[in-house]
Motif scaffolding. Structure first.
Motif, PDB file in Angstrom:
ATOM      1  N   GLU B   8       0.829  -1.206   0.000  1.00  0.00           N
ATOM      2  CA  GLU B   8       0.000   0.000   0.000  1.00  0.00           C
ATOM      3  C   GLU B   8       0.866   1.260   0.000  1.00  0.00           C
ATOM      4  OE1 GLU B   8      -3.200   0.250   2.931  1.00  0.00           O
ATOM      5  OE2 GLU B   8      -2.935   2.422   2.942  1.00  0.00           O
ATOM      6  N   GLU B   9       1.945   1.207   0.770  1.00  0.00           N
ATOM      7  CA  GLU B   9       2.824   2.376   0.826  1.00  0.00           C
ATOM      8  C   GLU B   9       3.462   2.648  -0.530  1.00  0.00           C
ATOM      9  OE1 GLU B   9       3.166   4.836   3.049  1.00  0.00           O
ATOM     10  OE2 GLU B   9       1.490   3.716   3.910  1.00  0.00           O
ATOM     11  N   ARG B  12       0.891   4.195  -2.718  1.00  0.00           N
ATOM     12  CA  ARG B  12       0.714   5.614  -2.376  1.00  0.00           C
ATOM     13  C   ARG B  12       1.864   6.456  -2.927  1.00  0.00           C
ATOM     14  NH1 ARG B  12      -2.935   7.288   1.238  1.00  0.00           N
ATOM     15  NH2 ARG B  12      -4.242   5.729   2.230  1.00  0.00           N
ATOM     16  N   ASN B  16       1.552   9.621  -5.388  1.00  0.00           N
ATOM     17  CA  ASN B  16       2.174  10.904  -5.044  1.00  0.00           C
ATOM     18  C   ASN B  16       3.098  11.386  -6.161  1.00  0.00           C
ATOM     19  OD1 ASN B  16       1.167  11.810  -2.531  1.00  0.00           O
ATOM     20  ND2 ASN B  16       2.274  10.168  -1.490  1.00  0.00           N
ATOM     21  N   LEU B  35       0.274   1.720 -11.880  1.00  0.00           N
ATOM     22  CA  LEU B  35      -0.938   2.119 -11.154  1.00  0.00           C
ATOM     23  C   LEU B  35      -2.144   1.297 -11.606  1.00  0.00           C
ATOM     24  CD1 LEU B  35      -0.516   6.011 -11.097  1.00  0.00           C
ATOM     25  CD2 LEU B  35      -0.574   4.503  -9.103  1.00  0.00           C
ATOM     26  N   MET B  39      -4.317  -1.349  -9.392  1.00  0.00           N
ATOM     27  CA  MET B  39      -5.755  -1.137  -9.142  1.00  0.00           C
ATOM     28  C   MET B  39      -6.581  -2.300  -9.670  1.00  0.00           C
ATOM     29  SD  MET B  39      -6.646   2.894  -9.448  1.00  0.00           S
ATOM     30  CE  MET B  39      -5.719   3.390 -10.865  1.00  0.00           C
ATOM     31  N   ARG B  46      -8.064   1.099  -5.599  1.00  0.00           N
ATOM     32  CA  ARG B  46      -8.875   2.053  -6.381  1.00  0.00           C
ATOM     33  C   ARG B  46      -9.393   3.151  -5.457  1.00  0.00           C
ATOM     34  NH1 ARG B  46     -12.535  -2.555  -9.375  1.00  0.00           N
ATOM     35  NH2 ARG B  46     -10.755  -3.889  -9.824  1.00  0.00           N
ATOM     36  N   GLU B  47      -9.797   2.709  -4.259  1.00  0.00           N
ATOM     37  CA  GLU B  47     -10.304   3.693  -3.283  1.00  0.00           C
ATOM     38  C   GLU B  47      -9.194   4.661  -2.891  1.00  0.00           C
ATOM     39  OE1 GLU B  47     -13.138   3.389  -0.737  1.00  0.00           O
ATOM     40  OE2 GLU B  47     -14.239   1.711  -1.621  1.00  0.00           O
ATOM     41  N   TYR B  49      -6.563   5.429  -4.624  1.00  0.00           N
ATOM     42  CA  TYR B  49      -6.287   6.311  -5.771  1.00  0.00           C
ATOM     43  C   TYR B  49      -7.312   7.441  -5.839  1.00  0.00           C
ATOM     44  CZ  TYR B  49      -6.278   7.985 -10.577  1.00  0.00           C
ATOM     45  OH  TYR B  49      -6.282   8.797 -11.676  1.00  0.00           O
ATOM     46  N   GLU B  51      -9.286   8.587  -3.472  1.00  0.00           N
ATOM     47  CA  GLU B  51      -9.178   9.478  -2.311  1.00  0.00           C
ATOM     48  C   GLU B  51      -8.028  10.474  -2.502  1.00  0.00           C
ATOM     49  OE1 GLU B  51      -7.995   7.635   1.420  1.00  0.00           O
ATOM     50  OE2 GLU B  51      -9.462   8.869   2.486  1.00  0.00           O
ATOM     51  N   MET B  52      -6.895   9.992  -2.966  1.00  0.00           N
ATOM     52  CA  MET B  52      -5.713  10.853  -3.124  1.00  0.00           C
ATOM     53  C   MET B  52      -5.884  11.859  -4.265  1.00  0.00           C
ATOM     54  SD  MET B  52      -2.632   8.132  -2.429  1.00  0.00           S
ATOM     55  CE  MET B  52      -1.293   9.313  -2.444  1.00  0.00           C
TER      56      MET B  52
END
Lengths: 175, 585
Positions: B8-9, B12, B16, B35, B39, B46-47, B49, B51-52
């Motif tokens: 997950e990190e 993220r 970023n 990515l 996903m 997906r969530e 992605y 959210e960010m």
């Protein structure tokens, strides 16, 4: 005259709904096409289409859901029309993200939660956010202005956004 | 194959990078593939992605495309030719309608509730806005004014700058951030508003009529022209409706607004109603409501405090300079040291304070007027008129020299602005100060010198120039060697500010070095290593013959001078830096 007035009123309502929904619709568009300037252009095109189709909008329906459908088509059209430019994303991204994204933008408290969470940031964190997201803001420009490395700026921004995400989630759960 | 190994990190980090690190070509392509694969493999990504990216978009939208950046500010002109519509302009119409409506909604929320707009009025406002845009574009093409310039820095006192470069009084400021840990800064916005801010403060100059204050205490004075000046504090907004108010923004507490005179409108956030606060009232802007607080004007910085503190600071700096400069006057290498101290208004000569001063080295003032110098308590000579100058005499030829001057250049009116120059003695006859015997001796000294004339000047491009004339040919009696800085040293943005200009002449190291404000800005090898004959000096201008004046020969300096040093040795860069540091206003 009477029917014209009714149409005018309906059209005006759509304009108002469209105006109020702009931030959320932009967020939706950006998720499907993650480039700020292009996403804004696509949204502008979509705004035209939404106004053209305002008569089709049924007031009983959720406006944002209706608008998201049209925006989704506009993004697909953009990918199709610019296929020769070898864009890095395509319809795959729409298929993966559109539904989740629409669920997110349907939550209209998210925006006010963001405002409250932004206020909870430290002075320094708010300044970094304002510099990054202000006109022409970029990590490279910030690094130059603040005499820091781009990596250090990026790390700070990642942390602040993570803080905001967490705060928004908590705020929505509590409310 | 889906990439199922991405943590997950890691995911993220990829998002970023997508948001903050615009890449091109293959790198971007690879990133997008990663990515998408992640996903596809993991629904929860997906969530993440969404959210960010939505947070990124939500932070960008209000800051990049706020209504006041989209809508032109000029009023519509009634008789502008309509432009033919096109697809592109149709898109603009929508943008403008939306922008206009957003602004309308922000400024007058009640108006929207009344729902009294008709399609016709919407169409008319659309056309008007379209005309506005056209008008604005046309007028902009003629305007040389840069809209990114928003304010000019006024007085500053004891400022410890923490963000951006230190700001000088008189400096024009662009949009952007300024920050300082302590001190007081006066900012005069081009819209007609003045802000006096006390640190610690961080603020963003957003336009000539808008500032965002993240922290700091400020008093805002608004002229009639500047009404509508807006101060943002995160979510809230304070708009001046006339005259003056104070605002305090401190981390961890809600902002406070104290209205001194007139009234201001306050909004807690974009969706709240506007509340007007009358004079002698104060409110705290809490997230949920506005609360009355005790009014107090005295706790905010104001122009009088700024003036007093600046005067105190000037006194301290002046005393420090006086002590140091008295010590400098005892340096045996100083041939001339005009400090313009211990002089009375109306004195017709400048006293040479150098301990080794020779007879005649006092400067005769012609035309130039006494006025305040770097500090209000220090004297200077102002050179304004065509014939203003100071004449001085320093005998001798020198293998090494330092010339230094504190000068305030107010303009460069001609091709050459004289700082200091040596002249043929015959010119002094013009001034009626040389007897025939003295003239003959001086002429002989000059005839025996390889260097005929030396001119330290600023040229029209604001470059410093040490110009040395050697004996030339029969047809061209003077051969000039120029030692000009590559870049301007006092460009128009510096006019009106005090600068420490210096040049050293060194036949030992064979070089000419120019300094500005303690910094070495140019060094050039000497073309010929010859001693410079000083003798008859002119400061601020050249005595010209009548026919030269008729031909428009003009060497006038336009500004003020309040310290001059001539030494017969080469000052080191460190010494020049120290003189600058102790003398800077």
């Amino acid at each position: 005259m009477s029917s014209q007035r009714v149409e005018s009123g309906h059209h005006r309502s759509v304009v108002e709904l469209l105006i109020n929904a702009q931030p959320r619709l932009f967020a939706y568009t950006f998720t499907l096409f993650p480039n700020l300037d292009t996403a804004r252009d696509i949204l502008q095109d979509a705004n035209c289409k939404l106004l053209e189709k305002s008569d089709d909008y049924d007031r009983e329906r959720d406006f944002v859901s209706w608008a998201c459908g049209i925006i989704r088509n506009c993004v697909m059209a953009y990918y199709r029309d610019h296929a020769r430019e070898k864009l890095v994303f395509g319809n795959e991204l729409i298929n993966l993200a559109a539904d989740v994204s629409q669920t997110y933008v349907a939550e209209d408290r998210r925006h006010s939660a963001l405002s409250a969470c932004y206020q909870k940031l430290s002075d320094q964190q708010r300044m970094l956010i304002d510099m990054r997201y202000g006109p022409d803001g970029s990590v490279a420009k910030m690094a130059k202005e603040l005499s820091r490395s781009t990596a250090s700026i990026s790390t700070s921004l990642h942390r602040i956004r993570r803080t905001l995400e967490s705060c928004i989630r908590t705020t929505l759960q509590l409310s | 194959m889906p990439n199922t190994n991405l943590s997950e990190e890691d995911f993220r980090s990829l998002v970023n990078r997508l948001l903050d690190d615009p890449m091109g070509g293959n790198k971007q392509e690879r990133l997008s593939e990663q990515l998408i694969e992640a996903m596809q493999a993991n629904e929860s990504y997906r969530e993440i992605y969404v959210e960010m990216t939505q947070l990124h978009a939500s932070l960008s939208w209000p800051r990049r495309w706020s209504p006041n950046q989209t809508i032109p500010r000029t009023e519509p002109k009634e008789h502008v030719e309509e432009q033919p519509a096109s697809n592109g302009s149709w898109r603009w119409i929508v943008a403008l309608v939306l922008a206009a409506m957003i602004l309308f909604a922000v400024l007058t929320p009640l108006a929207l509730q009344e729902k009294n707009l008709s399609n016709d009025s919407l169409a008319n406002s659309t056309k008007a806005l379209q005309r506005k845009e056209i008008t604005q574009t046309a007028s902009d093409s003629y305007a040389s004014f840069d809209p990114s310039l928003v304010a000019v820095a006024g007085r500053t006192v004891s400022v410890d700058w923490t963000l951006g470069s230190p700001i000088e009084t008189g400096q024009t400021l662009r949009r952007g951030w300024i920050g300082f840990a302590s001190g007081i800064v006066q900012l005069d916005f081009f819209s007609g508003a003045r802000l006096v801010v006390r640190g610690p403060a961080k603020l963003e100059l957003r336009s000539s009529s808008e500032v965002k204050i993240l922290s700091g205490e400020a008093a805002c004075y608004v002229s009639e022209l500047g009404r509508g000046f807006r101060i943002l504090t995160g979510e809230s907004e304070v708009v001046d409706l006339g005259t003056s108010f104070g605002i305090r923004v401190q981390p961890g507490t809600s902002p406070e607004v104290h209205v001194f005179e007139g009234k201001v409108s306050v909004k807690q956030n974009a969706s709240s109603d506007t509340v007007e606060v009358e004079q002698k009232h104060a409110v705290r802007i809490d997230p949920a409501k506005l609360s009355d607080v005790a009014f107090s004007e005295s706790q905010f910085p104001n122009y009088d405090i700024l003036q007093e503190e600046q005067l105190d600071e000037s006194q301290v700096k002046y005393e420090r300079w006086k002590n140091e400069t008295a010590r400098l006057s005892t340096d045996p290498s100083l041939l001339l040291h005009y400090t313009f101290e211990n002089q009375k208004d109306g004195d017709i000569q400048v006293i040479n304070q150098a301990q080794t001063r020779a007879v005649g080295s006092a400067g005769s003032i012609i035309g130039a007027q006494w006025q305040p110098g770097r500090w209000p308590m220090k004297a200077a000579l102002a050179f304004k008129n065509e014939n203003d100058r100071v004449l001085a005499k320093v005998e001798g030829s020198y293998q090494t020299l330092t010339l230094m001057m504190w000068a305030r250049i107010d303009a460069i009116p001609g091709p050459r602005s004289t700082l200091l120059l040596t002249e043929k003695p015959k010119r002094w006859v013009l001034n009626g100060t040389l007897s025939p015997e003295v003239l003959e001796e001086a002429t002989t000294r000059r005839a025996n010198s390889a260097v005929q004339e030396t001119r330290w000047m600023i040229d029209q491009e604001a470059k410093a120039n040490l110009n040395i004339a050697l004996v030339g040919s029969k047809n061209n009696p003077l051969a000039w060697d120029q030692y000009m800085t590559e870049n301007p040293v006092v460009g128009p943005s510096e006019w009106g500010n005090w600068s420490a200009l210096a040049v050293t002449y060194d036949t030992v190291k064979n070089q000419v070095v120019h300094y500005v404000n303690g910094e070495l800005v140019d060094a050039q090898p000497l073309k010929k290593s010859l001693p410079i004959l000083l003798d008859y000096l002119e400061i601020g201008n050249l005595s010209t013959w009548e026919n030269e004046q008729e031909q428009g020969v003009n060497f006038r300096f336009y500004g003020a001078i309040d310290e001059i040093i001539i030494a017969d040795r080469v000052f080191t860069a460190k010494e020049i830096q120290e003189i600058y540091e102790v003398g800077k206003p």
